[in-house]
Design an enzyme around this catalytic site. Structure first.
Site, PDB file in Angstrom:
ATOM      1  N   GLU A   1     -50.926  89.524  82.982  1.00  0.00           N
ATOM      2  CA  GLU A   1     -49.876  88.917  82.150  1.00  0.00           C
ATOM      3  C   GLU A   1     -49.987  89.310  80.682  1.00  0.00           C
ATOM      4  O   GLU A   1     -49.040  89.132  79.927  1.00  0.00           O
ATOM      5  CB  GLU A   1     -49.902  87.395  82.299  1.00  0.00           C
ATOM      6  CG  GLU A   1     -49.311  86.892  83.605  1.00  0.00           C
ATOM      7  CD  GLU A   1     -47.792  86.996  83.654  1.00  0.00           C
ATOM      8  OE1 GLU A   1     -47.139  86.757  82.634  1.00  0.00           O
ATOM      9  OE2 GLU A   1     -47.260  87.335  84.727  1.00  0.00           O
TER      10      GLU A   1
ATOM     11  N   THR B   1     -55.984  88.744  82.494  1.00  0.00           N
ATOM     12  CA  THR B   1     -54.894  88.853  83.468  1.00  0.00           C
ATOM     13  C   THR B   1     -53.892  89.964  83.139  1.00  0.00           C
ATOM     14  O   THR B   1     -53.713  90.321  81.964  1.00  0.00           O
ATOM     15  CB  THR B   1     -54.106  87.512  83.496  1.00  0.00           C
ATOM     16  OG1 THR B   1     -52.844  87.695  84.155  1.00  0.00           O
ATOM     17  CG2 THR B   1     -53.801  87.005  82.094  1.00  0.00           C
TER      18      THR B   1
ATOM     19  N   TYR C   1     -48.719  81.571  78.457  1.00  0.00           N
ATOM     20  CA  TYR C   1     -49.977  81.847  79.161  1.00  0.00           C
ATOM     21  C   TYR C   1     -50.481  83.257  78.820  1.00  0.00           C
ATOM     22  O   TYR C   1     -51.647  83.456  78.495  1.00  0.00           O
ATOM     23  CB  TYR C   1     -49.715  81.702  80.663  1.00  0.00           C
ATOM     24  CG  TYR C   1     -50.818  82.216  81.581  1.00  0.00           C
ATOM     25  CD1 TYR C   1     -51.915  81.421  81.892  1.00  0.00           C
ATOM     26  CD2 TYR C   1     -50.741  83.488  82.162  1.00  0.00           C
ATOM     27  CE1 TYR C   1     -52.912  81.882  82.752  1.00  0.00           C
ATOM     28  CE2 TYR C   1     -51.727  83.946  83.013  1.00  0.00           C
ATOM     29  CZ  TYR C   1     -52.811  83.146  83.306  1.00  0.00           C
ATOM     30  OH  TYR C   1     -53.787  83.611  84.143  1.00  0.00           O
TER      31      TYR C   1
ATOM     32  N   LYS D   1     -53.976  84.324  76.902  1.00  0.00           N
ATOM     33  CA  LYS D   1     -54.960  85.229  77.525  1.00  0.00           C
ATOM     34  C   LYS D   1     -55.154  86.483  76.661  1.00  0.00           C
ATOM     35  O   LYS D   1     -56.244  87.056  76.629  1.00  0.00           O
ATOM     36  CB  LYS D   1     -54.511  85.621  78.928  1.00  0.00           C
ATOM     37  CG  LYS D   1     -54.623  84.502  79.969  1.00  0.00           C
ATOM     38  CD  LYS D   1     -56.047  84.267  80.417  1.00  0.00           C
ATOM     39  CE  LYS D   1     -56.116  83.329  81.625  1.00  0.00           C
ATOM     40  NZ  LYS D   1     -57.471  82.957  82.026  1.00  0.00           N
TER      41      LYS D   1
END
Ligand code: NAP
Ligand code: G4F
Length: 338
Positions: free
Chosen positions: A139, A137, A161, A165
């Site tokens: 992110e 992602t 999160y 990831k």
């Protein structure tokens, strides 16, 4: 000893009940794959995004199969792999809400980071080579070191999160380089659709605009409306996932549109589709703002465009229109049934 892979491609999808998993299952079935999915036990049997596939007797049990399991249950995952012998694994499952990851960091990291490592370990033991897609992602870039981001941009996540990831993405690179495993990280930017979960901002907006139009609700309450995202359509992004696993060489790819819109832009576009004045209904609430927000997440999709020929088919306007129309239809039929 490695044995020859089967002639019909066999896909195993974790997260098949989610937005991306359901579109990917449809794409792979249309391409002639046997598709196996991991599902969790829940108190209800309805799985709205894939019910149309399980209700079709020409598909379910013939080329579409579901297996009970959970990402944290390695024994069951190993048993499913031994039974299914997938040629391609699309690992999409896990807690996917950035804001919520501040509330439940441990389970987020367990599901996102450790479960991905668990799957890589299982794939390492498969009797024939398996190709793996991992759902990374934007992110991971968080407080982005540069704009737009590329595959070479430094990771600086701003949420639990994003950290989980980032671990997943890095460990996959290590497994690719040290064991020669065919594993690709798709570094995907936000992608939406009428199947998007209702707690994400785009679906919250489209659903509430439709509900206001139908007299079911009277306001839309949001957090930071100046936040900008690089929003694409989930159907285009699952196509990119498949393309990565068909290439001769495993690699990591950014999947993005290269442009951004603010949350307010999305509100304005959605209320225009519903033919409503957005200023009258929008309320902001600081309680909905995040502790920390990534800065300027926008991806440069040049590598996937050049190497794999990927091009998105949907525009931002087209996406917003489709989402609001779908929610208007859905809520109108619910209202008629009530
Ligand atoms: P989603 O709609 O939230 O779907 C998540 C899926 O994971 C659901 O099928 C869910 O099952 C399953 N799941 C969660 N925890 C699980 C567990 N412990 N064991 C088994 N299954 C579990 O997510 P999405 O939008 O399709 O995204 C797919 C993946 O891409 C996610 O990993 C997400 O983090 C990543 N991603 C998404 C975006 C985006 O913009 N959509 C962008 C970049 C990366 P239930 O139905 O049972 O809850
Ligand atoms: O829709 P969001 O919750 O998506 P977010 O945080 O960008 O995460 C999504 O995209 C990531 C890829 O970039 C994925 F990895 C992740 O799994 C997920 O799919 O929030 C978008 C923006 C944020 O800045 C948030 O603060 O909208 C802002 N926002 C403003 N009001 C809101 C709200 N977000 C939510 N969910 N709800 C609000 O009321």
């Amino acid at each position: 000893m490695q044995v020859a892979p089967p002639k019909t491609p066999i896909a195993f999808i974790t997260g098949i009940t989610g937005q991306d998993g359901s579109y990917l299952a449809e794409l792979l079935l249309a391409k002639g794959y046997a598709v196996h999915g991991l599902v969790r036990r829940t108190s209800k049997l309805t799985r709205s995004r894939i019910d149309h596939l399980t209700r079709d007797p020409s598909i379910y049990g013939r080329k579409f199969f579901l297996h009970y399991g959970d990402l944290i249950d390695g024994t069951t995952l190993r048993r499913i792999f031994a039974k299914v012998n997938p040629t391609e694994v699309y690992h999409l499952a896990g807690q996917s809400h950035v804001g919520l990851s501040f509330e439940i960091p441990e389970s987020t990291c367990e599901e996102v980071a450790m479960a991905s490592l668990r799957l890589l370990e299982i794939c390492r033991d498969q009797p024939y080579p398996v190709r793996i897609y991992l759902a990374s992602t934007a992110e991971v870039f968080g407080d982005a070191a540069e704009v737009p981001q590329t595959e070479e941009t430094k990771f600086r996540p701003t949420s639990p999160y994003g950290c989980a990831k980032a671990f997943m993405t890095q460990i996959a690179r290590v497994y690719r380089e040290s064991y020669g495993i065919f594993v690709c990280n798709g570094i995907l930017y936000n992608h939406e659709s009428p199947r998007r979960g209702e707690s994400f901002v785009t679906r919250k907006i489209s659903r509430t605009a439709a509900a206001i139009k139908l007299g079911i609700e009277d306001k839309l309450v949001l957090g930071n409306i100046q936040s900008r995202r690089d929003w694409g359509h989930a159907k285009d992004y699952v196509q990119a996932m498949w393309m990565m696993l068909q290439h001769t060489r495993a690699d990591d790819y950014i999947v993005a549109t290269g442009g951004t819109h603010s949350v307010q832009d999305f509100v304005e576009a959605a209320f225009a589709v519903a033919d409503l004045p957005w200023e009258k209904y929008l309320v902001t609430d600081r309680a909905l703002e995040r502790r920390l927000e990534p800065t300027q997440l926008v991806g440069n999709p040049k590598k996937i465009q050049q190497n794999l020929g990927w091009r998105p088919e949907h525009s931002f306007e087209n996406l917003v229109h489709e989402m609001v129309e779908a929610d208007l239809q859905d809520l109108a039929s619910q209202k008629a049934r009530a």
